[in-house]
Enzyme design. Structure first.
Site, PDB file in Angstrom:
ATOM      1  N   HIS A 139      -9.587  18.531  27.605  1.00  0.00           N
ATOM      2  CA  HIS A 139      -9.403  17.071  27.514  1.00  0.00           C
ATOM      3  C   HIS A 139      -8.824  16.692  26.155  1.00  0.00           C
ATOM      4  O   HIS A 139      -7.849  15.934  26.065  1.00  0.00           O
ATOM      5  CB  HIS A 139     -10.764  16.403  27.734  1.00  0.00           C
ATOM      6  CG  HIS A 139     -10.783  14.919  27.570  1.00  0.00           C
ATOM      7  ND1 HIS A 139     -10.912  14.041  28.628  1.00  0.00           N
ATOM      8  CD2 HIS A 139     -10.698  14.133  26.462  1.00  0.00           C
ATOM      9  CE1 HIS A 139     -10.900  12.800  28.183  1.00  0.00           C
ATOM     10  NE2 HIS A 139     -10.776  12.834  26.870  1.00  0.00           N
ATOM     11  N   GLU A 140      -9.416  17.232  25.098  1.00  0.00           N
ATOM     12  CA  GLU A 140      -8.947  16.895  23.745  1.00  0.00           C
ATOM     13  C   GLU A 140      -7.569  17.490  23.476  1.00  0.00           C
ATOM     14  O   GLU A 140      -6.721  16.858  22.831  1.00  0.00           O
ATOM     15  CB  GLU A 140      -9.956  17.368  22.698  1.00  0.00           C
ATOM     16  CG  GLU A 140     -11.328  16.715  22.806  1.00  0.00           C
ATOM     17  CD  GLU A 140     -11.270  15.198  22.771  1.00  0.00           C
ATOM     18  OE1 GLU A 140     -10.378  14.647  22.092  1.00  0.00           O
ATOM     19  OE2 GLU A 140     -12.116  14.556  23.415  1.00  0.00           O
ATOM     20  N   HIS A 143      -5.026  15.165  24.885  1.00  0.00           N
ATOM     21  CA  HIS A 143      -4.714  14.042  23.999  1.00  0.00           C
ATOM     22  C   HIS A 143      -3.692  14.459  22.944  1.00  0.00           C
ATOM     23  O   HIS A 143      -2.734  13.734  22.666  1.00  0.00           O
ATOM     24  CB  HIS A 143      -5.984  13.555  23.294  1.00  0.00           C
ATOM     25  CG  HIS A 143      -6.791  12.569  24.071  1.00  0.00           C
ATOM     26  ND1 HIS A 143      -6.247  11.461  24.680  1.00  0.00           N
ATOM     27  CD2 HIS A 143      -8.124  12.512  24.321  1.00  0.00           C
ATOM     28  CE1 HIS A 143      -7.207  10.765  25.268  1.00  0.00           C
ATOM     29  NE2 HIS A 143      -8.346  11.382  25.075  1.00  0.00           N
ATOM     30  N   GLU A 190      -7.112   8.037  28.860  1.00  0.00           N
ATOM     31  CA  GLU A 190      -8.335   8.816  29.055  1.00  0.00           C
ATOM     32  C   GLU A 190      -8.327   9.512  30.411  1.00  0.00           C
ATOM     33  O   GLU A 190      -8.769  10.662  30.541  1.00  0.00           O
ATOM     34  CB  GLU A 190      -9.567   7.909  28.931  1.00  0.00           C
ATOM     35  CG  GLU A 190      -9.885   7.483  27.510  1.00  0.00           C
ATOM     36  CD  GLU A 190     -10.109   8.670  26.592  1.00  0.00           C
ATOM     37  OE1 GLU A 190     -10.779   9.640  27.000  1.00  0.00           O
ATOM     38  OE2 GLU A 190      -9.601   8.651  25.463  1.00  0.00           O
TER      39      GLU A 190
END
Length: 381
Positions: A139-140, A143, A190
């Site tokens: 997930h990070e 980003h 997100e």
């Protein structure tokens, strides 16, 4: 089957390496449309990185270097192994630095403009199993690969520039509308990162468990995945118009969607077949990013809103559909709004760039200016 049973039953998985994958493969259409338009401001992101990253970013990194643990093969080797696996699956060529900091809250964040790094709370190390932690790290990385921190900073600069109009009678209203639109984009960012996390781990059950843990803590021995998805369905369709208005109030100024909405969106992405197509090799490559069409991405964003409006079970949306051809109207509104946003960004870019070049007097140490690019709020950012 409870979530804990699901965890115990999960076999080791052989993940597909997504060679050359572009971040466009996991970006939500509304997020992708905004990013493609922002990338058209060529050179502006370099200005932002240079003038807003040279002081604060170094301060942030030094603060974590001094008070957190930098992860490598010697420190938190389990975390490092999962991190390298997630990066390899997403074909991340250069690993951002990773730190673990002491905190009892399940949270992680990507920080930085010129050279982003990732910070993981100790609660994540202690309460997440390998598959869940791999999804969180993916997930990070999503980003970072999408450049969300850079473009969030650009939008905040433009928002501050727009604040100069607040003395006008309609200035405050216009500013609130801009901020609301920025928050809507960030919520979609997100959802994009959740998809990146799923692609990194390639374990849908683990990605859903991660969102369950964000909602209710680390112990899933008495929590059921199906019941959690039932919660998501009730949140979406239950009650009446009064509940719809409460949901609008809850989310309008939030940077993150609520956990049940994130779980429902991830489930919908899987069920749509998009996740399977990526694993099968049907995804955009990085070497085609420069040829991405802004107009096509805006059309895709409008179509995404139109489809979401059409399938929504929310009572207020249902009322709007009964009052008229709401699905068509919302699609036209989304497409027109995206086009107007691109035009506004183009006009504002030069002015904001000039603002970015103004020298800044550092004050307050490394915490000064943190919100300009940190996505640490309401769960993994």
């Amino acid at each position: 089957m409870t979530a804990s049973d699901d965890t115990a039953a999960s076999p080791a998985r052989r993940r597909v390496a997504l060679t050359g994958i572009s971040s466009r493969a996991w970006e939500h259409p509304a997020d992708r449309g905004a990013l493609t338009a922002l990338r058209e401001l060529r050179g502006f992101d370099d200005v932002v990185k240079a003038f807003f990253g040279m002081w604060n970013e170094r301060g942030f990194r030094l603060s974590y270097l001094a008070s957190a643990i930098r992860v490598d093969h010697r420190q938190y080797p389990r975390v490092y192994r999962l991190y390298t696996e997630a990066a390899s699956t997403l074909d991340v060529l250069e690993l951002p630095e990773l730190f673990v900091t002491q905190s009892p809250m399940l949270n992680a964040q990507a920080i930085g403009l010129e050279k982003p790094f990732i910070v993981l709370n100790t609660a994540c190390v202690q309460q997440l199993d390998d598959e869940e932690l791999r999804a969180l790290l993916g997930h990070e990385l999503g980003h970072v690969r999408s450049g969300h921190a850079v473009y969030k900073t650009i939008l905040m600069i433009l928002t501050r520039w727009a604040a100069n109009l607040s003395w006008l009678p309609v200035g405050a209203i216009a500013l609130r509308a801009i901020i609301a639109a920025m928050m809507e984009w960030w919520r979609k960012a997100e959802l994009s990162a959740d998809r990146a996390g799923l692609l990194a781990g390639q374990d849908p059950a683990a990605s859903l468990r991660l969102l369950m843990k964000l909602a209710g803590g680390g112990d899933l021995t008495q929590i059921d995945t199906a019941a959690f998805l039932e919660q998501a369905a009730e949140y979406e369709s239950g009650g009446d118009v009064r509940d719809s208005l409460h949901k609008l109030r809850m989310t309008a100024w939030s940077s993150h969607p609520v956990p049940v909405a994130r779980a429902a969106d991830l489930r919908q992405w899987i069920d749509s077949g998009a996740y399977g197509r990526v694993l099968a090799g049907d995804y955009p490559r990085r070497d085609t990013d420069s040829s991405a069409s802004v107009s096509e991405e805006i059309k895709a964003a409008a179509e995404s809103y139109r489809e979401a409006f059409g399938r929504s079970q929310d009572p207020l949306v249902g009322l709007l559909r009964r009052l008229g051809d709401g699905a068509s109207d919302i699609g036209e509104w989304a497409g027109g709004g995206a086009a107007r946003a691109r035009s506004w960004l183009g006009a504002a870019g030069e002015a904001a760039s000039r603002a970015a070049r103004k020298p800044r007097t550092p004050s307050g140490g490394p915490e000064e200016g943190r919100d300009a690019w940190s996505d640490a709020s309401d769960g993994p950012g």
